[in-house]
Design an enzyme around this catalytic site. Structure first.
Site, PDB file in Angstrom:
ATOM      1  N   GLU A 182      -1.035  -2.027   5.755  1.00 27.69           N
ATOM      2  CA  GLU A 182      -2.467  -1.728   5.321  1.00 27.69           C
ATOM      3  C   GLU A 182      -3.422  -2.609   5.515  1.00 27.69           C
ATOM      4  O   GLU A 182      -3.413  -3.698   5.722  1.00 27.69           O
ATOM      5  CB  GLU A 182      -2.378  -1.381   3.640  1.00 27.69           C
ATOM      6  CG  GLU A 182      -1.359  -0.084   3.417  1.00 27.69           C
ATOM      7  CD  GLU A 182      -1.194   0.232   1.936  1.00 27.69           C
ATOM      8  OE1 GLU A 182      -1.642  -0.437   1.156  1.00 27.69           O
ATOM      9  OE2 GLU A 182      -0.770   1.263   1.785  1.00 27.69           O
ATOM     10  N   CYS A 200       0.577   4.048   9.396  1.00 27.18           N
ATOM     11  CA  CYS A 200       1.797   4.487   8.975  1.00 27.18           C
ATOM     12  C   CYS A 200       3.049   3.978   9.824  1.00 27.18           C
ATOM     13  O   CYS A 200       2.933   3.647  10.818  1.00 27.18           O
ATOM     14  CB  CYS A 200       1.859   6.032   9.240  1.00 27.18           C
ATOM     15  SG  CYS A 200       0.786   6.989   8.232  1.00 27.18           S
ATOM     16  N   GLU A 251       5.754   5.272  10.780  1.00 27.97           N
ATOM     17  CA  GLU A 251       6.184   6.046  11.968  1.00 27.97           C
ATOM     18  C   GLU A 251       5.160   5.836  13.149  1.00 27.97           C
ATOM     19  O   GLU A 251       6.021   5.651  14.317  1.00 27.97           O
ATOM     20  CB  GLU A 251       5.943   7.571  11.527  1.00 27.97           C
ATOM     21  CG  GLU A 251       6.611   8.237  10.351  1.00 27.97           C
ATOM     22  CD  GLU A 251       5.764   8.303   9.119  1.00 27.97           C
ATOM     23  OE1 GLU A 251       5.117   7.155   9.079  1.00 27.97           O
ATOM     24  OE2 GLU A 251       6.293   9.216   8.359  1.00 27.97           O
ATOM     25  N   CYS A 310       2.794  11.906   7.494  1.00 34.44           N
ATOM     26  CA  CYS A 310       1.478  12.692   7.450  1.00 34.44           C
ATOM     27  C   CYS A 310       1.060  13.632   8.557  1.00 34.44           C
ATOM     28  O   CYS A 310       1.619  13.517   9.786  1.00 34.44           O
ATOM     29  CB  CYS A 310       0.480  11.681   7.079  1.00 34.44           C
ATOM     30  SG  CYS A 310       0.196  10.713   8.555  1.00 34.44           S
TER      31      CYS A 310
HETATM   32  N1  THU Z   1       2.229   6.544   4.843  1.00 35.52           N
HETATM   33  C1  THU Z   1       3.221   6.038   5.790  1.00 35.52           C
HETATM   34  O1  THU Z   1       3.599   5.059   6.370  1.00 35.52           O
HETATM   35  N2  THU Z   1       3.909   7.309   6.659  1.00 35.52           N
HETATM   36  C2  THU Z   1       3.692   8.669   6.252  1.00 35.52           C
HETATM   37  O2  THU Z   1       3.996   9.588   6.702  1.00 35.52           O
HETATM   38  C3  THU Z   1       2.749   8.639   4.966  1.00 35.52           C
HETATM   39  C4  THU Z   1       1.872   7.778   4.587  1.00 35.52           C
HETATM   40  C5  THU Z   1       1.556   5.181   4.224  1.00 35.52           C
HETATM   41  C6  THU Z   1       0.298   4.998   4.537  1.00 35.52           C
HETATM   42  C7  THU Z   1      -0.081   4.242   3.422  1.00 35.52           C
HETATM   43  O3  THU Z   1       0.135   2.969   3.626  1.00 35.52           O
HETATM   44  C8  THU Z   1       0.785   4.663   2.349  1.00 35.52           C
HETATM   45  O4  THU Z   1       1.582   5.401   2.886  1.00 35.52           O
HETATM   46  C9  THU Z   1      -0.040   5.783   1.251  1.00 35.52           C
HETATM   47  O5  THU Z   1      -0.477   6.759   1.924  1.00 35.52           O
END
Ligand code: THU
Length: 133
Positions: free
Chosen positions: A44, A53, A55, A86
């Protein structure tokens, strides 16, 4: 490559997550057709929208090492709740990995396998782009 190993690698990656804002650690483990595993965690930024993310970190690591053929990606969270990718990750998985298995994981004993094409039906992709330049 057995599913348990892939899930274990994703869980280990979850522990590397940098999540000072969401406190929601995610891990991913992507396996190539030759059996090599690339892991990723979410990272983040204080400028929230720059967050990446888990993935896409795993996928971009693999692509940047020259990988092109993939079998599956396992996705885990620290609190072991099922975490579907997501929308942005669904698109990038479809574009760069194709119709692989996505292993949504609660723990080593409880997971659900779904195809990228099920997560992103009627996807936009390069087939819609003009080919002549
Ligand atoms: N996040 C992921 O790493 N992968 C996903 O598929 C869903 C969301 C992370 C992004 C962010 O750091 C946290 O989850 C909250 O959205």
């Amino acid at each position: 490559m057995d599913r348990e190993t892939l899930i274990e690698r994703a869980l280990a990656a979850t522990r590397k997550a940098r999540v000072p804002y969401s406190h929601f650690p995610v891990g991913a483990a992507l396996v190539t057709k030759s059996g090599k595993i690339y892991t990723g965690c979410n990272i983040e930024s204080s400028s929230y929208s720059l967050t990446m993310c888990a993935e896409r970190v795993a996928l971009f690591k693999a692509i940047s090492e020259g990988e092109t053929q993939f079998n599956a990606i396992a996705i885990t969270t620290k609190n072991r709740q099922l975490c579907p990718p997501c929308g942005a990750c669904r698109q990038v998985l479809w574009d760069l990995a194709g119709d692989i298995d996505v292993i949504l994981t609660i723990d080593e004993n409880d997971s659900k396998v779904i195809k990228v094409s099920e997560l992103l039906p009627e996807a936009f992709d390069e087939g819609f782009l003009p080919h002549e330049h």
